[in-house]
Design a protein around this motif. Structure first.
Motif, short mmCIF file in Angstrom:
data_model
loop_
_atom_site.label_atom_id
_atom_site.label_comp_id
_atom_site.label_asym_id
_atom_site.label_seq_id
_atom_site.Cartn_x
_atom_site.Cartn_y
_atom_site.Cartn_z
N PRO A 1 -3.23 2.22 -3.24
CA PRO A 1 -3.65 3.18 -2.39
C PRO A 1 -3.87 2.93 -0.95
O PRO A 1 -3.22 1.42 -0.60
CB PRO A 1 -4.82 3.01 -2.97
N GLN B 1 0.77 -1.34 -0.16
CA GLN B 1 0.24 0.00 -0.19
C GLN B 1 0.49 0.91 0.00
O GLN B 1 2.23 1.03 0.60
CB GLN B 1 -0.75 0.41 1.27
N HIS C 1 -4.40 1.63 -8.22
CA HIS C 1 -5.21 3.04 -9.23
C HIS C 1 -3.79 2.84 -10.66
O HIS C 1 -2.91 3.16 -10.47
CB HIS C 1 -4.27 3.97 -8.63
#
Length: 919
Positions: free
Chosen positions: A694, A620, A644
């Motif tokens: 993300p 992350q 993303h």
């Protein structure tokens, strides 16, 4: 009456609170305080009644039965855990008990409040029932409780901006699926799993608050029978058919058992019992009580040891390592008893034979001899001879004299026996032992060591079988939603619901395609292709940095490689992943994963081009690669987590090479989206892209399936034009004329451009009129490096089987997509004149372990040839081969060849290569 300022204030407070009424009439101006005076008195906190927490947090103004942000995006709930102790590990119940501090972090703007000093408020457990809190529970837990001494160990801390910390002190007992096949040399991997009970991933996103640092432990945690090797935190998804996908967090810990206790309690006593049973081999074979009692004692002791070990273990259906050791020990002890039974029986037989041979045996003597064996612990063969002589001399005397003589001889024998024993004990033992005892003294100790050698081989055999078994389990647990009936159906199910004709008309080599699926079956299937936890097993198979795995991270728009040297260590790999936020790039996972092999093999048949793959695992808040474009057509399958993506307009359309682009050159993204498990993304080569995981997502895992590298018309012309020029030059004299003098020495060759244009037009005219176009190098490169056909995990290597093809046989081509026909000069003829031959190449014997790994045959490189699998035929066989390739079935005698011998030879050669099937 005159009232002071204090009296007036008391009257006002009393009337406002409603608890008293003025007993006297107060003048109208008793309310005549200035606004400033009232305000100053309100600021005096010592004289103002404190507000309730419910009023301060405005709890009554909101419906806390609903989660924060209901109807919107899922609420992120961070978790961190501090393990206080591991209280017990129970092998019998297969569970463990752990005490821990469980802390939840989330934001609920409904609880925000005004604070001049920005200080938080802390509450106990009484407020919990009035607000919304996450419904986290422990998966596979048997029992758990919140500590309540001296009060409930619950803490709620609310910050002015609405951030909430909710902490509990809990003791939980949970299942641990233990494997005792190596007990007590085992290592157990247990995990405590946390999950929301009511809210799936669409409503609540559960994640580790600080990554791997979210899990902390007390330094003094210790167990009596185990050594705690590691604690780690991980996350994943759990699927329930009726409610959907849920975020799940794992507290993983590995326990290695201390062996010393079991050495003292089981192994060492068992070893002593086995050695004690060998003592009977050195005891006189006539000493029946001594040897029998010793054998029974050792057998009973071994039974007691085995019972004690079994009582502390669960009743599993497989064999444990300690069972093997104890049962082998028991077998040796039992065999020592059986050995003496054999010795005693054979000794009795020998004595009877000696008595019969001398002709002096009688019923009474037989009884005396048996009694002597049973009650005389030191009876020897020499004593038997002495008794026989004494008895024969007195055989004609009366019974009383015979008994007296026998008693006298017995006393004499005992005196002689004592003297002989004192004289030479060793000589008596060696003279009176049986040959079985002699061999047992050697064979039993040597055999005792033999089972230890076999154990390792069995263990290695189990490890060899593990990958295949796991592949079967994965296939069984996650039924395929892809259609493998044909290459066409496989690609159709890959891009579903987009139709193939629509895909190639509107998207292929033109623009990106995003397919977002809300399909739980597809998500589960994608997740089964590869998971982060698979790396632990694969690292044990010998992965290397650079060749198999790259560790990288995007830093300031550049790719930073963090590879180590040599073999990949899983713990170091996970450390780089958690602490350095590095992306793991795993090359060509189809070498290890059966399902990816199936998919890519079918796609290679569909495209007629090599298909490779890479797995990217990104933590992350991190990005592995900078903005770049590739030289391949890309299909991305999102397996775990979310990622993303940002796509940009190509600077080089359908690029032929990989390149990194700077942020200031690529401009704004044309596409920006979030990929979730089960989603598919396609974009053409040359498309600039970058992706990151993300925050709040534990990690993202996706596989990139790529194809059409160096597979353009330009590449095909580079391969086909030389053959076309060579064939045309044989017939067209214009191509055989010499180039102008010093043409190769000139800088500007513009004068020769017209001549080259004319020759190229002639080649184009010939190409339109010819039916043959050679492209052997691209074909051979494809067939030599592609995947072999997928036949299943347990399938044996392809071998010719079935009926032999005869002249009257009907034959059918099999593995059509894995074979090609080319016409080339004879590679085995060393003469200057090289005749053309027909070559049939196939990929049936290729190895998937080297697929797309860039390995080359050193011998072939030195000889300047490419070694492939196949057969060659004379050029006259070309029409017959085309006939086989173009027909579904064909009879051997109908092949376009001159003689029946040639027809049978062709069919038999292809059948030997497993390319033909006799119907």
């Amino acid at each position: 009456m005159c009232y002071t300022e204090t009296d007036k204030l008391i009257f006002i407070i009393a009337e406002i609170c409603g608890k008293t009424k003025p007993s006297v009439k107060v003048p109208f101006n008793y309310y005549s305080f200035s606004k400033r005076e009232i305000k100053m008195r309100k600021l005096d906190s010592t004289k103002v009644r404190p507000l309730k927490s419910e009023q301060l947090l405005r709890i009554e103004d909101h419906d806390f039965a609903l989660r924060p942000g209901f109807g919107g995006s899922p609420i992120p709930v961070g978790i961190d855990v501090q393990v206080e102790s591991i209280d017990s590990i129970s092998e019998v119940d297969m569970d463990f008990t752990m005490t821990l501090y469980l802390r939840h972090y989330w934001k609920d703007e409904r609880l925000s409040f005004r604070s001049n000093k920005n200080k938080s408020m802390t509450f106990d457990g009484r407020l919990i029932k009035k607000i919304w809190v996450p419904d986290v529970f422990f998966v596979h837990s048997k029992r758990s409780f919140i500590h309540d001494t001296t009060v409930e160990n619950i803490m709620l801390r609310v910050y002015p901006d609405g951030n909430v910390l909710f902490s509990l002190r809990i003791t939980v007992s949970a299942m641990c699926f233990m494997d005792f096949s190596r007990f007590p040399l085992d290592t157990q991997n247990c995990s405590l799993e946390l999950e929301s009970y009511a809210y799936n991933e669409d409503d609540l996103m559960l994640y580790w608050k600080h990554g791997n640092k979210s899990l902390s432990t007390d330094e003094h945690i210790s167990l009596s029978q185990f050594f705690i090797e590691e604690f780690s935190a991980s996350s994943g998804l759990a699927f329930y058919s009726s409610t959907g996908w849920y975020n799940r967090l794992f507290i993983n810990f590995a326990l290695r058992r201390h062996i010393f206790f079991f050495v003292l309690q089981s192994y060492f006593p068992a070893m002593l019992m086995v050695m004690l049973s060998w003592v009977s081999f050195w005891i006189d074979r006539r000493a029946v009580p001594a040897r029998v009692s010793l054998g029974i004692t050792t057998v009973l002791t071994m039974s007691t040891i085995m019972t004690g070990v079994s009582a502390s273990m669960p009743q599993v259906s497989y064999i444990k390592a300690v069972d093997v050791y104890l049962w082998i020990s028991f077998l040796f002890v039992f065999l020592s008893v059986i050995e003496y039974a054999a010795v005693n029986y054979l000794t009795t037989i020998e004595e009877r034979k000696q008595l019969k041979k001398r002709g002096k045996a009688s019923g009474m003597y037989s009884i005396d001899a048996v009694q002597a064996m049973a009650f005389d612990g030191c009876f020897h063969d020499t004593d038997v001879d002495m008794d026989l002589t004494a008895f024969s001399d007195r055989c004609e005397e009366n019974e009383t004299q015979a008994r007296a003589a026998s008693i006298s001889n017995t006393d004499t024998t005992r005196i002689k026996r004592k003297r002989s024993v004192k004289g030479n004990v060793g000589r008596i033992i060696l003279r009176n032992n049986h040959v079985i005892d002699t061999y047992s003294r050697i064979i039993f100790p040597i055999s005792w060591k033999m089972p230890k050698k076999g154990g390792k081989q069995v263990e290695m055999g189990k490890e060899m079988q593990t990958p295949c078994k796991r592949a079967k389990m994965e296939a069984a647990c996650s039924p395929s939603v892809m259609s493998f009936e044909s290459p066409d159906s496989l690609f159709g199910s890959l891009i579903s619901p987009i139709k193939q004709e629509v895909f190639f008309r509107e998207y292929w080599e033109q623009k990106p395609l995003l397919i977002q699926r809300n399909d739980t079956l597809m998500s589960a299937y994608y997740q089964s292709l590869f998971q982060f936890l698979d790396l632990k097993e694969l690292c044990g198979q010998g992965l290397y940095y650079g060749r198999d795995i790259n560790i990288c991270r995007c830093v300031n728009g550049k790719k930073k490689v963090l590879n180590k040297e040599g073999k990949v260590n899983y713990m170091q790999l996970k450390k780089d992943f958690d602490q350095k936020k590095a992306t793991i790039q795993f090359h060509q996972p189809q070498r290890f994963k059966e399902e990816l092999w199936k998919i890519q093999e079918k796609l290679e048949c569909y495209f007629g081009s090599l298909v490779g793959s890479n797995v990217y695992i990104t933590p992350q808040g991190s990005q592995g690669l900078p903005p770049h474009y590739d030289d391949v057509e890309v299909f991305i399958l999102q397996l775990e987590g979310e990622k993303h993506w940002r796509l940009y307009k190509p600077t080089v359309h359908l690029a032929r090479e990989y390149n990194v682009e700077s942020e200031d050159r690529i401009g704004n993204p044309t596409h920006e989206f979030l990929l979730k498990p089960g989603d598919l993304l396609y974009f053409p080569r040359g498309t600039i892209h970058q992706a990151d995981t993300p925050l709040g997502i534990s990690c993202s895992t996706h596989v990139t399936i790529s194809t059409y590298q160096n597979n353009s018309w330009g590449d095909f012309l580079l391969d086909a034009i030389p053959g076309l020029v060579f064939d045309t030059a044989k017939e067209d004299v214009a191509l055989r004329t010499s180039i102008p003098r010093q043409l190769l020495m000139q800088v500007d060759i513009a004068d020769s451009a017209k001549k080259l244009s004319s020759l190229l037009r002639q080649l184009a005219d010939r190409l339109e009129n010819t039916r043959e176009l050679r492209s052997s190098d691209m074909k051979k490169d494809f067939i030599m490096n592609r995947l072999p056909p997928y036949l299943g995990c347990d399938s044996d290597p392809l071998m010719p089987g079935g009926k032999l093809p005869k002249i009257d046989s009907k034959i059918r081509l099999q593995f059509r997509d894995h074979a090609i026909i080319t016409v080339e000069p004879d590679q085995e003829n060393s003469d200057e004149i090289r005749r053309e031959m027909v070559y049939v190449y196939h990929s049936l014997k290729n190895r998937r372990e080297t697929h797309m790994m860039g390995t080359e045959d050193d011998t072939a490189s030195e000889e300047g040839t490419t070694q492939t699998h196949g057969v060659r035929f004379p050029l006259s066989y070309l029409d017959a081969l085309k006939q086989i390739w173009s027909s579904s079935t064909v009879c051997v005698k109908e092949l376009n060849l001159v003689s029946d011998e040639e027809k049978e030879n062709l069919a038999l050669s292809l059948w030997t290569e497993c390319l033909l099937e006799v119907i």
